[in-house]
Design a protein around this motif. Structure first.
Motif, PDB file in Angstrom:
ATOM      1  N   ALA A  30       0.810  -1.216   0.000  1.00  0.00           N
ATOM      2  CA  ALA A  30       0.000   0.000   0.000  1.00  0.00           C
ATOM      3  C   ALA A  30       0.849   1.275   0.000  1.00  0.00           C
ATOM      4  CB  ALA A  30      -0.935   0.004   1.214  1.00  0.00           C
ATOM      5  N   LEU A  31       2.148   1.157   0.281  1.00  0.00           N
ATOM      6  CA  LEU A  31       3.011   2.342   0.313  1.00  0.00           C
ATOM      7  C   LEU A  31       3.348   2.805  -1.100  1.00  0.00           C
ATOM      8  CD1 LEU A  31       5.621   1.429   3.074  1.00  0.00           C
ATOM      9  CD2 LEU A  31       3.735   3.064   3.253  1.00  0.00           C
ATOM     10  N   PRO A  32       3.353   4.120  -1.323  1.00  0.00           N
ATOM     11  CA  PRO A  32       3.760   4.621  -2.640  1.00  0.00           C
ATOM     12  C   PRO A  32       5.254   4.419  -2.854  1.00  0.00           C
ATOM     13  CG  PRO A  32       3.444   6.452  -1.112  1.00  0.00           C
ATOM     14  CD  PRO A  32       3.008   5.196  -0.394  1.00  0.00           C
ATOM     15  N   ASP A  33       5.621   4.146  -4.093  1.00  0.00           N
ATOM     16  CA  ASP A  33       7.030   4.034  -4.490  1.00  0.00           C
ATOM     17  C   ASP A  33       7.785   2.923  -3.763  1.00  0.00           C
ATOM     18  OD1 ASP A  33       6.776   6.207  -6.304  1.00  0.00           O
ATOM     19  OD2 ASP A  33       6.933   7.586  -4.598  1.00  0.00           O
ATOM     20  N   VAL A  34       7.055   1.870  -3.376  1.00  0.00           N
ATOM     21  CA  VAL A  34       7.662   0.689  -2.761  1.00  0.00           C
ATOM     22  C   VAL A  34       7.237  -0.525  -3.569  1.00  0.00           C
ATOM     23  CG1 VAL A  34       7.737  -0.808  -0.725  1.00  0.00           C
ATOM     24  CG2 VAL A  34       7.724   1.682  -0.442  1.00  0.00           C
ATOM     25  N   GLU A  35       8.213  -1.358  -3.950  1.00  0.00           N
ATOM     26  CA  GLU A  35       7.927  -2.602  -4.665  1.00  0.00           C
ATOM     27  C   GLU A  35       8.477  -3.773  -3.864  1.00  0.00           C
ATOM     28  OE1 GLU A  35       9.710  -2.418  -8.517  1.00  0.00           O
ATOM     29  OE2 GLU A  35       8.638  -0.586  -9.071  1.00  0.00           O
ATOM     30  N   ILE A  36       7.703  -4.836  -3.795  1.00  0.00           N
ATOM     31  CA  ILE A  36       8.142  -6.057  -3.134  1.00  0.00           C
ATOM     32  C   ILE A  36       8.763  -6.956  -4.204  1.00  0.00           C
ATOM     33  CG2 ILE A  36       7.397  -8.105  -1.850  1.00  0.00           C
ATOM     34  CD1 ILE A  36       4.999  -6.295  -0.881  1.00  0.00           C
ATOM     35  N   THR A  51      12.811  11.157  -3.661  1.00  0.00           N
ATOM     36  CA  THR A  51      13.604  12.286  -4.139  1.00  0.00           C
ATOM     37  C   THR A  51      14.795  12.591  -3.234  1.00  0.00           C
ATOM     38  OG1 THR A  51      12.108  13.806  -3.017  1.00  0.00           O
ATOM     39  CG2 THR A  51      11.680  13.352  -5.356  1.00  0.00           C
ATOM     40  N   GLY A  52      14.892  11.926  -2.095  1.00  0.00           N
ATOM     41  CA  GLY A  52      16.018  12.151  -1.196  1.00  0.00           C
ATOM     42  C   GLY A  52      16.232  10.979  -0.268  1.00  0.00           C
ATOM     43  N   SER A  53      17.471  10.820   0.203  1.00  0.00           N
ATOM     44  CA  SER A  53      17.774   9.693   1.088  1.00  0.00           C
ATOM     45  C   SER A  53      17.092   9.844   2.437  1.00  0.00           C
ATOM     46  CB  SER A  53      19.282   9.518   1.246  1.00  0.00           C
ATOM     47  OG  SER A  53      19.861  10.672   1.797  1.00  0.00           O
ATOM     48  N   GLY A  54      16.819  11.063   2.866  1.00  0.00           N
ATOM     49  CA  GLY A  54      16.112  11.270   4.131  1.00  0.00           C
ATOM     50  C   GLY A  54      14.714  10.684   4.107  1.00  0.00           C
ATOM     51  N   ILE A  55      14.070  10.777   2.946  1.00  0.00           N
ATOM     52  CA  ILE A  55      12.740  10.191   2.793  1.00  0.00           C
ATOM     53  C   ILE A  55      12.828   8.676   2.921  1.00  0.00           C
ATOM     54  CG2 ILE A  55      10.807   9.852   1.199  1.00  0.00           C
ATOM     55  CD1 ILE A  55      11.564  12.653   0.030  1.00  0.00           C
ATOM     56  N   LEU A  56      13.844   8.085   2.291  1.00  0.00           N
ATOM     57  CA  LEU A  56      14.023   6.636   2.379  1.00  0.00           C
ATOM     58  C   LEU A  56      14.276   6.209   3.825  1.00  0.00           C
ATOM     59  CD1 LEU A  56      16.304   6.058  -0.737  1.00  0.00           C
ATOM     60  CD2 LEU A  56      13.855   5.579  -0.552  1.00  0.00           C
ATOM     61  N   GLY A  57      15.123   6.933   4.513  1.00  0.00           N
ATOM     62  CA  GLY A  57      15.412   6.618   5.911  1.00  0.00           C
ATOM     63  C   GLY A  57      14.186   6.719   6.791  1.00  0.00           C
ATOM     64  N   ARG A  59      11.086   6.394   5.787  1.00  0.00           N
ATOM     65  CA  ARG A  59      10.184   5.303   5.420  1.00  0.00           C
ATOM     66  C   ARG A  59      10.622   4.002   6.095  1.00  0.00           C
ATOM     67  NH1 ARG A  59       9.376   5.445  -0.503  1.00  0.00           N
ATOM     68  NH2 ARG A  59       8.028   7.169   0.054  1.00  0.00           N
ATOM     69  N   LEU A  60      11.932   3.729   6.099  1.00  0.00           N
ATOM     70  CA  LEU A  60      12.425   2.520   6.764  1.00  0.00           C
ATOM     71  C   LEU A  60      12.171   2.563   8.267  1.00  0.00           C
ATOM     72  CD1 LEU A  60      15.785   1.683   4.981  1.00  0.00           C
ATOM     73  CD2 LEU A  60      13.697   0.322   5.012  1.00  0.00           C
ATOM     74  N   ALA A  72      14.184  -3.326   9.659  1.00  0.00           N
ATOM     75  CA  ALA A  72      14.090  -2.871   8.271  1.00  0.00           C
ATOM     76  C   ALA A  72      15.413  -2.179   7.960  1.00  0.00           C
ATOM     77  CB  ALA A  72      12.914  -1.924   8.087  1.00  0.00           C
ATOM     78  N   ASN A  73      16.237  -2.836   7.157  1.00  0.00           N
ATOM     79  CA  ASN A  73      17.601  -2.351   6.923  1.00  0.00           C
ATOM     80  C   ASN A  73      17.880  -2.095   5.453  1.00  0.00           C
ATOM     81  OD1 ASN A  73      18.660  -2.603   9.683  1.00  0.00           O
ATOM     82  ND2 ASN A  73      18.210  -4.760   9.367  1.00  0.00           N
ATOM     83  N   MET A  74      18.425  -0.906   5.181  1.00  0.00           N
ATOM     84  CA  MET A  74      18.830  -0.565   3.831  1.00  0.00           C
ATOM     85  C   MET A  74      20.039  -1.411   3.439  1.00  0.00           C
ATOM     86  SD  MET A  74      19.765   3.180   2.236  1.00  0.00           S
ATOM     87  CE  MET A  74      18.232   3.898   2.785  1.00  0.00           C
TER      88      MET A  74
END
Length: 87
Positions: A30-36, A51-57, A59-60, A72-74
């Motif tokens: 259900a999350l945008p811009d996430v693929e399993i 658009t930025g690594s802060g957003i990814l962090g 989200r994790l 949940a680890n990058m």
């Protein structure tokens, strides 16, 4: 130096309690811009874009706080200029 538009692409491994896996899969879908991309009884591999690594962090960190999620680890992050990928 110019401010060129970029996209951050990251893979991550989400470790889950096996009895909570299906619910976590639904929430991730259900999350945008996430693929399993892969799943087994206790691990889920996802790819995220932002658009930025802060957003990814962020989200994790959110995913890591969900019921049934152990971690949940990058694993990898790549930054591409949108102009280079046709965006």
């Amino acid at each position: 130096m110019t401010d060129e538009a970029t996209i951050h692409i990251s893979s991550a491994v989400v470790s889950v309690l096996p009895d909570r896996r299906d619910g976590v899969l639904r929430a991730l879908a259900a999350l945008p811009d996430v693929e399993i991309h892969q799943r087994d009884a206790s691990k889920i591999v996802i790819v995220m874009e932002a658009t930025g690594s802060g957003i990814l962090g962020s989200r994790l960190a959110e995913i890591a706080s969900w019921q049934g999620v152990l971690s949940a680890n990058m694993v990898f992050e790549q930054v591409e200029r949108l102009a280079d990928i046709g965006g």
